[in-house]
Scaffold this motif. Sequence first.
Motif, short mmCIF file in Angstrom:
data_model
loop_
_atom_site.label_atom_id
_atom_site.label_comp_id
_atom_site.label_asym_id
_atom_site.label_seq_id
_atom_site.Cartn_x
_atom_site.Cartn_y
_atom_site.Cartn_z
N GLU A 33 -5.04 48.09 83.76
CA GLU A 33 -3.90 47.19 83.78
C GLU A 33 -2.96 47.49 82.61
OE1 GLU A 33 -2.97 42.42 83.59
OE2 GLU A 33 -5.03 43.12 83.67
N MET A 34 -3.54 47.69 81.43
CA MET A 34 -2.73 47.98 80.26
C MET A 34 -1.99 49.30 80.43
SD MET A 34 -3.84 48.42 76.26
CE MET A 34 -4.21 46.69 75.98
N VAL A 35 -2.70 50.34 80.84
CA VAL A 35 -2.08 51.66 81.01
C VAL A 35 -0.98 51.61 82.06
CG1 VAL A 35 -2.49 54.05 81.72
CG2 VAL A 35 -4.08 52.92 80.15
N ALA A 36 -1.26 50.96 83.19
CA ALA A 36 -0.24 50.85 84.24
C ALA A 36 0.98 50.08 83.74
CB ALA A 36 -0.83 50.18 85.48
N GLY A 37 0.75 49.01 83.00
CA GLY A 37 1.87 48.24 82.45
C GLY A 37 2.69 49.06 81.47
N LEU A 38 2.03 49.81 80.62
CA LEU A 38 2.74 50.64 79.65
C LEU A 38 3.48 51.79 80.32
CD1 LEU A 38 0.05 50.74 76.83
CD2 LEU A 38 2.22 49.49 76.81
N ALA A 39 2.94 52.25 81.45
CA ALA A 39 3.59 53.33 82.20
C ALA A 39 4.71 52.80 83.10
CB ALA A 39 2.56 54.09 83.03
#
Length: 142
Positions: free
Chosen positions: A123-129
């Motif tokens: 979730e964090m990686v997708a949000g940051l991407a």
Amino acid sequence: MKNNHSLEGAVVFLIEDDSDIRFLFTFIFEAAGAKVCSAACLTEAKSMFKDYEATIVISDINLPDGNGLSIMQEVKNRERETGKLIPTIALTGMPGEQVEENISAAGFKHHLCKPVEIDNLMEMVAGLAGNSYSTLPLNVVS
């Protein structure tokens, strides 16, 4: 792990000395559509970093050949060269306020403590991407 995330177009630069964790994270990120460049140590990461247009950098802090915090110099140099911010996530096995302060002072924007919950990481990686991950509320530690 829920499977409604997309990392299409993301380039994840992963620095992790534990081969099992490195393999697992690489598998999960690639299954979500990301390109992954992984390194097992700081020396390897620094020599490879210049060859990749990283969308996100995820680095373990305790590495066999140094402190993962020092990868931030490479990230900052790249940001100056390209004019683009690169989101960063520090991974540690050490909770605590002093650890958080050191990570923040080095320039990392986020910190996750191991063991990492895969859904939260994705979730964090997708949000940051800038991609979608719609199943969980975002819990970002900054």
